[in-house]
Scaffold this motif. Structure first.
Motif, PDB file in Angstrom:
ATOM      1  N   ASP A  16       0.347  22.641  17.260  1.00  7.79           N
ATOM      2  CA  ASP A  16       0.769  21.256  17.054  1.00  7.79           C
ATOM      3  C   ASP A  16      -0.369  20.262  17.268  1.00  7.79           C
ATOM      4  O   ASP A  16      -0.199  19.062  17.026  1.00  7.79           O
ATOM      5  CB  ASP A  16       1.914  20.901  18.016  1.00  7.79           C
ATOM      6  CG  ASP A  16       3.205  21.622  17.675  1.00  7.79           C
ATOM      7  OD1 ASP A  16       3.401  21.956  16.490  1.00  7.79           O
ATOM      8  OD2 ASP A  16       4.007  21.860  18.597  1.00  7.79           O
ATOM      9  N   MET A  17      -1.510  20.733  17.757  1.00  9.98           N
ATOM     10  CA  MET A  17      -2.579  19.845  18.173  1.00  9.98           C
ATOM     11  C   MET A  17      -3.130  19.019  17.006  1.00  9.98           C
ATOM     12  O   MET A  17      -3.297  19.513  15.895  1.00  9.98           O
ATOM     13  CB  MET A  17      -3.703  20.655  18.811  1.00  9.98           C
ATOM     14  CG  MET A  17      -4.802  19.821  19.441  1.00  9.98           C
ATOM     15  SD  MET A  17      -5.962  20.864  20.358  1.00  9.98           S
ATOM     16  CE  MET A  17      -6.717  21.803  19.022  1.00  9.98           C
ATOM     17  N   ILE A  18      -3.404  17.747  17.286  1.00  9.51           N
ATOM     18  CA  ILE A  18      -4.026  16.835  16.322  1.00  9.51           C
ATOM     19  C   ILE A  18      -5.507  16.730  16.676  1.00  9.51           C
ATOM     20  O   ILE A  18      -5.860  16.497  17.837  1.00  9.51           O
ATOM     21  CB  ILE A  18      -3.377  15.434  16.404  1.00  9.51           C
ATOM     22  CG1 ILE A  18      -1.865  15.516  16.171  1.00  9.51           C
ATOM     23  CG2 ILE A  18      -4.030  14.478  15.411  1.00  9.51           C
ATOM     24  CD1 ILE A  18      -1.121  14.259  16.597  1.00  9.51           C
ATOM     25  N   ALA A  53       5.438  12.147  17.526  1.00  8.41           N
ATOM     26  CA  ALA A  53       4.072  11.865  17.082  1.00  8.41           C
ATOM     27  C   ALA A  53       3.574  13.007  16.220  1.00  8.41           C
ATOM     28  O   ALA A  53       4.017  14.152  16.351  1.00  8.41           O
ATOM     29  CB  ALA A  53       3.154  11.650  18.275  1.00  8.41           C
ATOM     30  N   ALA A  54       2.616  12.715  15.359  1.00  3.95           N
ATOM     31  CA  ALA A  54       2.065  13.734  14.466  1.00  3.95           C
ATOM     32  C   ALA A  54       0.686  13.292  13.997  1.00  3.95           C
ATOM     33  O   ALA A  54       0.255  12.160  14.239  1.00  3.95           O
ATOM     34  CB  ALA A  54       2.994  13.960  13.272  1.00  3.95           C
ATOM     35  N   ARG A 104      -5.324  11.238  11.765  1.00  6.59           N
ATOM     36  CA  ARG A 104      -5.112  10.081  12.631  1.00  6.59           C
ATOM     37  C   ARG A 104      -3.738  10.203  13.275  1.00  6.59           C
ATOM     38  O   ARG A 104      -2.801  10.732  12.666  1.00  6.59           O
ATOM     39  CB  ARG A 104      -5.247   8.766  11.881  1.00  6.59           C
ATOM     40  CG  ARG A 104      -4.211   8.488  10.820  1.00  6.59           C
ATOM     41  CD  ARG A 104      -4.480   7.116  10.173  1.00  6.59           C
ATOM     42  NE  ARG A 104      -3.497   6.724   9.191  1.00  6.59           N
ATOM     43  CZ  ARG A 104      -3.527   7.066   7.926  1.00  6.59           C
ATOM     44  NH1 ARG A 104      -4.498   7.849   7.473  1.00  6.59           N
ATOM     45  NH2 ARG A 104      -2.593   6.652   7.091  1.00  6.59           N
ATOM     46  N   VAL A 105      -3.654   9.751  14.506  1.00  7.73           N
ATOM     47  CA  VAL A 105      -2.408   9.857  15.261  1.00  7.73           C
ATOM     48  C   VAL A 105      -1.443   8.787  14.784  1.00  7.73           C
ATOM     49  O   VAL A 105      -1.775   7.591  14.766  1.00  7.73           O
ATOM     50  CB  VAL A 105      -2.658   9.703  16.770  1.00  7.73           C
ATOM     51  CG1 VAL A 105      -1.342   9.871  17.540  1.00  7.73           C
ATOM     52  CG2 VAL A 105      -3.693  10.707  17.254  1.00  7.73           C
ATOM     53  N   PRO A 113      -1.789   6.093  19.176  1.00  4.88           N
ATOM     54  CA  PRO A 113      -1.445   6.049  17.752  1.00  4.88           C
ATOM     55  C   PRO A 113      -2.091   4.858  17.053  1.00  4.88           C
ATOM     56  O   PRO A 113      -2.240   3.776  17.631  1.00  4.88           O
ATOM     57  CB  PRO A 113       0.083   5.921  17.762  1.00  4.88           C
ATOM     58  CG  PRO A 113       0.500   6.493  19.085  1.00  4.88           C
ATOM     59  CD  PRO A 113      -0.594   6.110  20.041  1.00  4.88           C
ATOM     60  N   LEU A 114      -2.462   5.070  15.808  1.00  3.75           N
ATOM     61  CA  LEU A 114      -3.026   3.999  14.989  1.00  3.75           C
ATOM     62  C   LEU A 114      -1.966   3.319  14.136  1.00  3.75           C
ATOM     63  O   LEU A 114      -2.188   2.219  13.629  1.00  3.75           O
ATOM     64  CB  LEU A 114      -4.136   4.551  14.092  1.00  3.75           C
ATOM     65  CG  LEU A 114      -5.365   5.125  14.821  1.00  3.75           C
ATOM     66  CD1 LEU A 114      -6.386   5.623  13.817  1.00  3.75           C
ATOM     67  CD2 LEU A 114      -5.978   4.084  15.751  1.00  3.75           C
TER      68      LEU A 114
END
Length: 475
Positions: free
Chosen positions: A367-369, A396-397, A407-408, A438-439
């Motif tokens: 799942d890591m971004i 979140a993703a 980008r988060v 998050p952006l």
């Protein structure tokens, strides 16, 4: 010995005391012992149990693990085709391992309601069902005895407690709670199906002192209990598994059950209990953090990298466990990654770090971004957002980005009154490092869930890129 020797003991010492209650119907210890004993002679070497919560379930499960028998518990809501496939897979596995005679019985089986050898497997566990056949693993009787001793000590279970686990007994959380109570000589309650009104009635009228459930159930019970004036002051402990409690659920539970110690813990079906903590009445929680607690009794923890080498304190890696509670491994479905072993240290691939002896859980590596070279775990972002006033739920993703790689992005289901992007940004400033924030923020009309009710970050990304009206961008 998982629990049958204890069942015999309680039946002898207090035969008429209540052992199991299902929606007002009860079995005393002697009645439960006798009902299970009657079923033992006809029980096969390997049985499959698939039925709704009932008194019959408790007796059938006890009979299904007597002697050297093994039992698999299937979710009765799974499609029949899936259940048939699992049943056939189990039968084929054991036909290859040891030919049997008659109706699945071997000459070594006893007709007595007694526990088998401690190191012999008795439970065939299954990962959550999907459209394909789930993985199957086995547990020994000794591993569950060690688990019972650890959880009874950690959670403070006593014979005077009355435990209510309102979820399906086919789920490992509730099946374990049933067996744990049989081992401890403690009264166990459940319901044919989860219903908020029925749970409230049990809490009000059955003297429930202990709840075992998942966070979504706890939120529903707490919020509706507060609105309906349901008295939960008699509950002394709440044991929650599945995910870390968000701020809204925790606040509602604290107000609804003011005298309860609320336990959160991390574990896995293949590892059993790993780490946890109990929030005492009146104790202030640390909201938005990833800390899940300290190791359970008898559990050693290490954080290892992908090659099995230790990482520095505070650095993230595979959460690895050494204890007597770990499963035997898989009957089928092992891809070499689901349960890994590094020189006696086991992991299911969950990522985390240790700080001051406390385990901080970050989520699965898959799942890591990765954004501009920084590793961000969605779980960490979601916990931070869940502590912001006005947020009911968060997800979140990582969205594809030509400059950063990903980008988060985050989306929230607003609670009553709503929330703005500015409030969300301000709410995570002191919790998340700048490069993890998050952006973009989105407001959701509902959580992106699979058809089996699991959170889907990919579905969120599909909604965002497809301009789905369920995900509205917050300016």
């Amino acid at each position: 010995m998982p629990f049958l020797d204890r069942l015999q003991r309680w039946a002898g010492e207090r035969p008429d005391s209540t052992a199991v209650v299902v929606e007002g119907q009860r079995l005393g210890w002697e009645e439960l012992r006798d009902a299970a004993a009657r079923r033992v002679p006809a029980a096969p070497a390997v049985s499959v149990l698939s039925e709704e919560n009932s008194l019959h379930f408790a007796a059938a499960f006890a009979a299904g693990v007597a002697g050297e028998r093994q039992c698999a518990v299937l979710d009765p809501t799974w499609p029949q085709q899936l259940q048939d496939s699992i049943t056939e897979r189990i039968a084929e596995t054991f036909r290859r391992a040891a030919p049997v005679t008659g109706h699945g019985r071997t000459d070594a089986l006893t007709d007595e309601l007694t526990d088998g050898p401690p190191d012999a497997p008795f439970l065939i566990g299954l990962t959550s069902g999907t459209t394909s056949v789930p993985k199957a693993f086995t547990r020994t009787r000794r591993s569950w005895q060690v688990s019972f001793d650890a959880s009874i000590e950690f959670f403070g279970l006593t014979p005077e407690d009355r435990t209510l686990a309102p979820g399906p007994l086919a789920a490992s959380l509730n099946l374990y709670a049933l067996a744990e109570c049989l081992y401890a000589g403690s009264e166990f309650h459940t319901l044919p199906k989860f219903d908020v009104g029925d749970v409230h009635a049990a809490v009000s009228h059955d003297g429930i002192t202990r709840l075992v459930l998942i966070p979504t159930m706890l939120r529903l019970l707490s919020e509706r209990g507060l609105a309906g004036g349901v008295d939960a002051s008699g509950i002394r402990s709440i044991i929650c598994a599945g995910s870390k409690l968000d701020a809204r659920t925790l606040d509602a539970a604290r107000r609804w059950a003011p005298n309860a110690t609320i336990f959160e813990y991390y574990g896995a079906s293949e590892l059993s209990f790993v780490a946890g903590a109990g929030l005492q009445p009146g104790q202030q929680p640390r909201l938005g953090g990833t800390g899940i607690g300290r190791p359970f009794p008898g559990v050693e923890l290490r954080i290892l990298d992908g090659s099995g080498s230790p990482v520095p304190d505070g650095s993230d890696g595979n959460v690895c466990v050494r204890s007597g509670m770990v499963s035997d491994g898989y009957l089928w479905g092992d891809d070499g990654q689901a349960l890994q072993c590094f020189d006696g240290w086991y992991t299911v691939g969950d990522q985390g770090y240790l700080s001051g002896g406390t385990l901080h859980l970050l989520g699965r590596r898959s799942d890591m971004i990765i954004t501009a070279g920084t590793n961000v775990y969605p779980h960490e972002v979601e916990l931070a957002l869940a502590s912001v006033p006005g947020v009911a739920s968060a997800v979140a993703a990582g969205l594809a980005d030509d400059l950063r790689g990903q980008r988060v992005v985050a989306a929230v289901v607003p609670s009553h009154g709503g929330v703005t992007a500015m409030q969300l940004k301000a709410g995570v400033e002191d919790v998340l490092a700048r490069d993890k924030r998050p952006l973009e923020y989105f407001a959701l009309t509902e959580l992106p869930l699979t058809d089996r009710g699991k959170l889907s970050r990919q579905l969120l990304l599909d909604w965002i890129t497809g301009h789905d009206p369920r995900a509205r961008r917050l300016g």
